[in-house]
Scaffold this motif. Structure first.
Motif, mmCIF file in Angstrom:
data_model
loop_
_atom_site.group_PDB
_atom_site.id
_atom_site.type_symbol
_atom_site.label_atom_id
_atom_site.label_comp_id
_atom_site.label_asym_id
_atom_site.label_seq_id
_atom_site.Cartn_x
_atom_site.Cartn_y
_atom_site.Cartn_z
ATOM 1 N N PHE A 207 1.133 -1.052 -0.133
ATOM 2 C CA PHE A 207 -0.003 0.516 -0.132
ATOM 3 C C PHE A 207 0.855 1.475 0.047
ATOM 4 O O PHE A 207 0.255 2.013 -0.967
ATOM 5 N N LYS A 208 2.034 1.221 0.803
ATOM 6 C CA LYS A 208 3.066 2.490 0.679
ATOM 7 C C LYS A 208 3.150 2.306 -1.111
ATOM 8 O O LYS A 208 3.490 3.196 -1.455
ATOM 9 N N ALA A 223 -1.997 14.614 -1.428
ATOM 10 C CA ALA A 223 -2.825 14.662 -0.175
ATOM 11 C C ALA A 223 -4.690 14.710 -0.624
ATOM 12 O O ALA A 223 -5.348 14.966 0.878
ATOM 13 N N ARG A 224 -5.036 14.462 -1.288
ATOM 14 C CA ARG A 224 -6.342 14.900 -1.910
ATOM 15 C C ARG A 224 -6.943 13.895 -1.539
ATOM 16 O O ARG A 224 -8.186 13.458 -0.825
ATOM 17 N N VAL A 225 -6.244 12.450 -1.130
ATOM 18 C CA VAL A 225 -7.250 11.407 -0.858
ATOM 19 C C VAL A 225 -6.749 11.044 0.222
ATOM 20 O O VAL A 225 -8.098 11.313 1.038
ATOM 21 N N GLY A 264 -12.256 0.054 2.557
ATOM 22 C CA GLY A 264 -12.116 -1.486 1.764
ATOM 23 C C GLY A 264 -12.290 -2.149 0.162
ATOM 24 O O GLY A 264 -11.761 -1.604 -0.755
ATOM 25 N N TRP A 265 -13.739 -0.978 -0.304
ATOM 26 C CA TRP A 265 -14.241 -0.748 -1.292
ATOM 27 C C TRP A 265 -13.057 0.291 -1.837
ATOM 28 O O TRP A 265 -12.660 0.266 -3.231
ATOM 29 N N VAL A 266 -13.317 1.106 -1.338
ATOM 30 C CA VAL A 266 -12.390 2.356 -2.197
ATOM 31 C C VAL A 266 -10.689 2.040 -2.140
ATOM 32 O O VAL A 266 -10.427 2.095 -3.544
ATOM 33 N N MET A 370 -1.308 6.152 2.026
ATOM 34 C CA MET A 370 -2.650 7.526 2.018
ATOM 35 C C MET A 370 -4.094 6.947 2.274
ATOM 36 O O MET A 370 -5.233 7.982 2.480
ATOM 37 N N PHE A 371 -4.085 5.637 2.924
ATOM 38 C CA PHE A 371 -5.640 4.993 3.236
ATOM 39 C C PHE A 371 -5.730 5.038 5.110
ATOM 40 O O PHE A 371 -4.847 5.297 5.315
ATOM 41 N N PRO A 372 -6.831 4.515 4.936
ATOM 42 C CA PRO A 372 -7.022 4.417 6.271
ATOM 43 C C PRO A 372 -6.041 3.537 6.985
ATOM 44 O O PRO A 372 -6.172 2.286 6.372
ATOM 45 N N PRO A 373 -6.238 3.257 8.218
ATOM 46 C CA PRO A 373 -5.429 2.104 8.798
ATOM 47 C C PRO A 373 -6.620 1.559 8.906
ATOM 48 O O PRO A 373 -7.098 1.159 10.460
#
Length: 494
Positions: A207-208, A223-225, A264-266, A370-373
């Protein structure tokens, strides 16, 4: 040894079964698929290793065959099918048929057991103990039997065979050379993250890497994401799930229980977009525009707000067919692989493989990506797998059985990786020996070099394909030199 293995052919809707024949009549009545390929079925043992479990019980393995350019004694190009129906990989791997004309090669695309229509127990393949025969070693044994059959049928003495594969299929192509060097002359292992899949390297590296691919398009996009996810979380903390549902146009209202599934879908959309970041429209995992990372970033940055931008960017993958709303539970199914398992039976098969042998990435952290934990630790995977399948993952198995990173004693393998491929960091990037070669595809996404030629290909992939063909040609020449003690192809092959 092969007398109990047979080939099953389909002709005019009627099934025919016969023992292996060593004449060319055996494949006479295959179904024609697209003018280049025909469909055939190899009868394979359900269990290659335990003689008592299913005895001589068999199933039908599907494969595609093209003899368009074939001359007897010439090479066989053999694609080691991966996690899906074989037709999709055939359409996405034009390199093989394009170069078959140069080498007079037969081309084979072999379907992986438990995917597509190659189901050992039919509709019951994924129930109870039946799914237990889905292993890499069983699948490779299928390929080995099929290769022996093809060589005994089509080659007077023997033929050089080059294995090809992309992603998991690239892993299998390399493993076939490791384990069956007597059958496989050399392998092109494209975009195969062998280090990661064997449990070596950063568990959060994938994911990095996805984030870095979007950063190459625009750091403002990353940054927008991040802001879009932060705004979603803020609305959730306020209990305003109606606004979240409206922004993401979900068919069913988002709830506190389904918020992580929405995340997760995003994340799955961004993962797929990064993998399929080709310079032209493609549909390997679904219809996608050319340069989809740039397209997604443009949508994210041009939207009125970050939350709407996040939703519109995700829609680049999911909204290719202009759906009125997004059914996030149908379009994305959670599984033991945080990068996604696909849908339908393919989802079940890959989920099981992620629960047993294959090491897939951990969750996202919102620190290096850039994703949620969304954590997915080894303990979490173990608990999930034990509950769903009654099995525990064996993270050390691939390194023990298929060498892990200690592959230097092998030979004749090309490891190719694109610098736009989020799986790229999990592969080999330096030559390991004079015959274990690492090629970097600048401007290349997930196994772009295996795709057919396109006017929009970057110059680098054109050059890499030429280099790959040259290396493969050298392997074939060396094969014939040893076999015929000549400097080139035997006269009756040319």
């Amino acid at each position: 040894m092969l007398s109990n293995i047979g080939i099953v052919l389909i002709a005019f809707g009627v099934c025919h079964a016969s023992p292996i024949s060593f004449t060319k009549e055996a494949l006479k009545h295959e179904i024609d698929t697209d003018g280049d390929f025909k469909v055939a079925y190899m009868t394979q043992y359900i269990d290659h290793f335990n003689f008592k479990s299913h005895g001589a019980q068999t199933y039908r393995q599907k494969y595609l065959i093209s003899e368009k350019y074939w001359k007897e004694g010439s090479p066989i190009f053999f694609y080691t099918g991966n996690e899906g129906a074989i037709e999709g990989f055939q359409r996405a791997s034009g390199f093989l048929i394009e170069h078959a004309s140069k080498f007079n090669a037969m081309v084979i695309f072999a379907e992986h057991r438990y995917y597509g229509t190659s189901l050992p127990f039919g509709n019951a393949s994924f129930t109870g103990q039946n799914i237990g025969y889905l292993t890499i070693s069983q699948a490779m044994s299928d390929y080995a039997y099929l290769i022996r059959y093809l060589q005994s049928k089509y080659c007077k003495k023997t033929c050089p065979l080059i294995a090809f594969g992309g992603s998991y299929g690239g892993e299998l192509a390399a493993y076939m050379r490791f384990k069956y060097p007597n059958l496989v002359t050399g392998s092109l292992s494209a975009s195969a993250p062998l280090n990661w899949l064997s449990g070596n390297g950063d568990r959060h590296g994938f994911f990095k890497s996805v984030t870095e691919q979007f950063g190459k398009s625009s750091q403002a996009c990353v940054a927008r994401v991040r802001q879009g996810f932060a705004d979603t979380r803020s609305l959730a903390e306020q209990g305003n799930y109606a606004q979240i549902s409206k922004n993401f146009r979900t068919c069913k209202p988002v709830t506190p229980e389904s918020l992580n599934h929405l995340y997760g879908w995003v994340r799955n959309s961004f993962t797929t977009i990064a993998m399929m970041n080709y310079p032209y429209p493609a549909d390997l995992l679904g219809p996608m525009p050319g340069h989809p990372v740039n397209v997604a970033c443009e949508k994210a940055l041009n939207a009125d707000n970050a939350l709407t931008g996040l939703a519109e960017a995700a829609g680049v993958f999911y909204n290719a067919t202009a759906l009125p709303c997004f059914d996030i539970f149908t379009q994305y199914v959670e599984c033991a692989d945080p990068t996604g398992c696909g849908l339908g039976n393919d989802n079940l098969a890959w989920d099981y493989q992620a629960c047993t042998e294959i090491n897939l990435p951990g969750g996202s952290t919102n620190v290096t990506d850039m994703f949620p934990p969304i954590p997915f630790t080894e303990d979490m995977r173990k608990a999930y797998c034990e509950k769903k399948y009654g099995v525990s993952p064996r993270p050390e198995w691939l390194s023990a059985e298929f060498w892990g990173v200690d592959v230097a004693s092998s030979s004749n393998i090309i490891f190719s990786n694109g610098d736009l491929d989020p799986w790229g960091p999990g592969g080999f990037h330096e030559d390991l020996s004079p015959t274990l070669l690492a090629l970097q595809v600048v401007g290349g996404a997930h196994h772009l070099d295996l795709r057919g030629s396109n006017p929009m290909d970057p110059p680098s992939v054109v050059s890499i394909r030429e280099k790959e063909a040259s290396i493969i040609g050298r392997w074939i020449e060396e094969f014939y030199q040893k076999l015929y003690r000549t400097r080139s192809y035997p006269a009756d092959v040319l």
